[in-house]
Design an enzyme around this catalytic site. Structure first.
Site, PDB file in Angstrom:
ATOM      1  N   HIS A  89      43.219 -18.082  28.899  1.00 55.46           N
ATOM      2  CA  HIS A  89      43.331 -19.337  28.158  1.00 55.46           C
ATOM      3  C   HIS A  89      44.775 -19.834  28.254  1.00 55.46           C
ATOM      4  O   HIS A  89      45.678 -19.312  27.576  1.00 55.46           O
ATOM      5  CB  HIS A  89      42.945 -19.110  26.691  1.00 55.46           C
ATOM      6  N   CYS A 118       0.867  -1.174   0.000  1.00 56.65           N
ATOM      7  CA  CYS A 118       0.000   0.000   0.000  1.00 56.65           C
ATOM      8  C   CYS A 118       0.903   1.223   0.000  1.00 56.65           C
ATOM      9  O   CYS A 118       2.020   1.172  -0.498  1.00 56.65           O
ATOM     10  CB  CYS A 118      -0.959  -0.030   1.191  1.00 56.65           C
TER      11      CYS A 118
END
Length: 619
Positions: free
Chosen positions: A538, A26
């Site tokens: 780590h 639209c």
């Protein structure tokens, strides 16, 4: 803004062309129906630049784009090409929908392709009204006659145009659907009606009526025809299907439309129109007030199309309508007024720019950018717009305001309120004034929570740059992260930081906080500081392969730690003897939340010494 690229991005996120059962648009939004709605990535679509909002209501998935929606729509249609499934929405995956949702879906899909035609015709009517009012043309001139015929054509042949939209919704042949509409409008029936002769088909009486400008008869007919088409497909032998199938469709559907469906649809059409006129005669203020106040709610819920068939029927039959236009005029102006009030009151530059542009767009008659971009998010301006729209709607109803042409009501469509009653335009202008003034004042008084810009927030709260210090969790030599022989760490794929080549066998907490991760292989630990720093330590490269051998943990996930608490101990020599490096990356995984990360330069560092300084804005 590249709306072509936006169209491609949207198509990808809705599951690709294979998932699109139907697409229409639209004035401001794309309307989809899908085969499988679970494939649609709603959250990602909402985040696309150029998408104002996403609404999944009224039986359709709607993407609000704004005034440039046609560019995105054309791109999507081009990308889909002659995708065979897109022509038939009936094969879409069935989902449970309420009767109202299905009805709204039928109306919106059927009317969407038709709206540009009646808007164009309506604007011609509006221009003609101005030309006649100013004396440029007269009602008797041939120019007026030709232009008025052009404008009337869209309404006279409304069943043909609606047949096309209905064929998209019900997944049937659009040309045959439009042919059936042509049967209803054939000039032969006019001569029979004029002669008042009885008409029979195989002994069955045919109740003829004027179908010009009708709505429901053709929609119901195309719906029934979709089942007849499937029947004809099933019973027609393939060798003669090419001509037998369309013949069966026409020879079955046309008599049904003339004898049964048409009269029933006309009766329902008249019943709805009489109901609306009855309400208007007893409480002329009610419908415009409700439309003026609740129009934003109808748009949000996808039910704004519900009144369109009644409005178009009134326009076609009476040349004017009061069910939709007057209330929408008040609502659209109110939406613009609320948004402009926000633009004037806000101190947020981005919101001011958005509200200024979308506010003027709403005053013209396109409210979705204003509604979804400003008032709905701020809430109080939306309430103010509904109050102002209702007040303007009350006056519109009491004054008998009508709309003479089907256009989106707003300042650009004021000529649509010029007609036989010279006071109608005056009432329209007063409606506009009431809706604007009441809404603007109410928005200003109610106020709203102003989203303050980042720089304003810091200035307002007296924030300063504060540095967080991360102590070294190991003892050893500091080396740059990009020298680590692991591309994930070296390329900072999981965060920024530093690395240490340890000379001792222990890892201790670098700050006070919580253990959020402790790997089963014991080689890595994740921490979160009390100030929100997320850190990964780590130990070694690829040491996960050791499966915990040579490692011992002293904390577990969820434990509270203080700076200096033991986290992990490990056997450096044994790990190196197995062929693994013990270099230990220390990574800030949420570094994007901080302004600056300043690790120490290459040197030997002792456990507990300052390793990194992190600067962030903090109240």
């Amino acid at each position: 803004m590249d709306y072509k690229q936006l169209g491609k991005d949207i198509l990808k996120l809705v599951g690709g062309k294979e998932n699109v059962a139907m697409i229409t648009h639209c004035a401001t939004r794309l309307r989809f129906e899908f085969y499988d709605s679970s494939k649609v990535e709603v959250a990602k679509i909402e985040k696309l630049q150029g998408v104002i909002s996403v609404v999944n209501k009224g039986g359709q998935f709607q993407v609000i784009v704004g005034n440039e929606v046609q560019q995105a729509f054309r791109t999507i249609k081009n990308e889909m090409g002659e995708h065979p499934r897109s022509a038939n929405a009936n094969t879409a995956k069935e989902e449970k929908k309420s009767v109202i949702s299905r009805l709204i879906s039928v109306i919106s899909t059927t009317f969407a392709p038709f709206i540009p035609a009646i808007i164009g015709a309506g604007m011609i009517k509006a221009v003609l009204a101005v030309l006649v009012l100013t004396g440029v043309l007269t009602n008797e001139s041939q120019t007026f006659f030709i232009l008025n015929t052009v404008a009337d054509a869209a309404f006279f042949f409304m069943p043909v145009l609606l047949a096309y939209g209905a064929s998209i919704k019900f997944g049937t042949n659009p040309v045959l659907s439009m042919t059936i509409a042509g049967v209803l409008l054939h000039p032969n029936w006019s001569s029979v009606l004029a002669s008042e002769e009885a008409l029979f088909f195989m002994g069955i009486p045919v109740r003829l009526t004027d179908y010009a400008g009708s709505v429901l008869p053709i929609i119901i007919t195309v719906w029934i025809m979709s089942y007849i088409e499937r029947f004809a497909e099933r019973v027609s032998p393939s060798i003669i299907k090419f001509f037998l199938k369309p013949m069966l469709i026409l020879i079955i559907t046309a008599p049904l439309a003339l004898i049964v469906i048409g009269p029933i649809g006309t009766y329902l059409n008249d019943l709805v129109a009489l109901g609306a006129e009855g309400i208007n005669n007893r409480a002329s203020w009610l419908i415009p007030m409700l439309m003026g106040g609740l129009q934003p709610f109808l748009i949000i819920t996808g039910t704004a199309w519900a009144m369109t068939p009644i409005a178009t029927t009134q326009l076609s039959n009476n040349g004017e309508e009061m069910i939709n236009g007057p209330g929408m005029l008040a609502s659209n102006i109110a939406q613009g007024a609320a948004t402009l009030a926000v633009a004037m009151k806000t101190k947020n530059k981005e919101l001011k720019q958005l509200a200024s542009s979308s506010g003027f767009t709403a005053l013209i008659g396109i409210t979705e950018p204003s509604l979804y971009g400003v008032t709905l998010k701020l809430k109080k301006p939306l309430i103010a717009a509904m109050i102002g729209g209702a007040c303007g709607g009350i006056y519109a109803g009491l004054s008998g305001l009508v709309r003479y042409a089907f256009v989106s009501p707003g300042l650009a469509a004021i000529p649509a309120f010029i007609g036989e009653n010279p006071m109608n335009i005056v009432h329209a202008l007063i409606t506009i004034a009431i809706a604007f003034v009441v809404t603007f004042a109410t928005t200003w008084i109610l106020g709203f929570e102003d989203p303050v810009e980042e720089t304003q927030t810091h200035a307002k709260k007296g924030t300063t740059n504060q540095a967080e210090v991360i102590a070294s969790p190991l003892s050893g030599k500091v080396i740059p992260l990009n020298t680590v022989k692991d591309h994930v760490f070296a390329n900072e794929l999981i965060g920024k930081g530093i690395a240490i080549l340890p000379d001792q066998n222990e890892v201790r907490a670098p700050f006070a906080g919580e253990v959020v991760t402790m790997m089963e292989s014991k080689h890595a630990v994740g921490l979160r500081s009390d100030n929100g720093i997320e850190l990964l330590i780590h130990v070694g490269i690829d040491t996960v392969s050791l499966k915990g051998e040579y490692f011992e943990t002293h904390v577990k996930q969820g434990d509270r730690v203080e700076q200096g608490d033991a986290l992990v101990t490990f056997d450096r020599q044994s790990i190196q003897a197995k062929g693994y490096e013990t270099v230990t990356p220390i990574i800030i995984t949420n570094h994007d939340k901080f302004n600056e990360l300043d690790p120490v330069k290459e040197k030997h560092i002792s456990l507990g010494e300052p390793l990194m300084h992190i600067t962030k804005l903090e109240a």
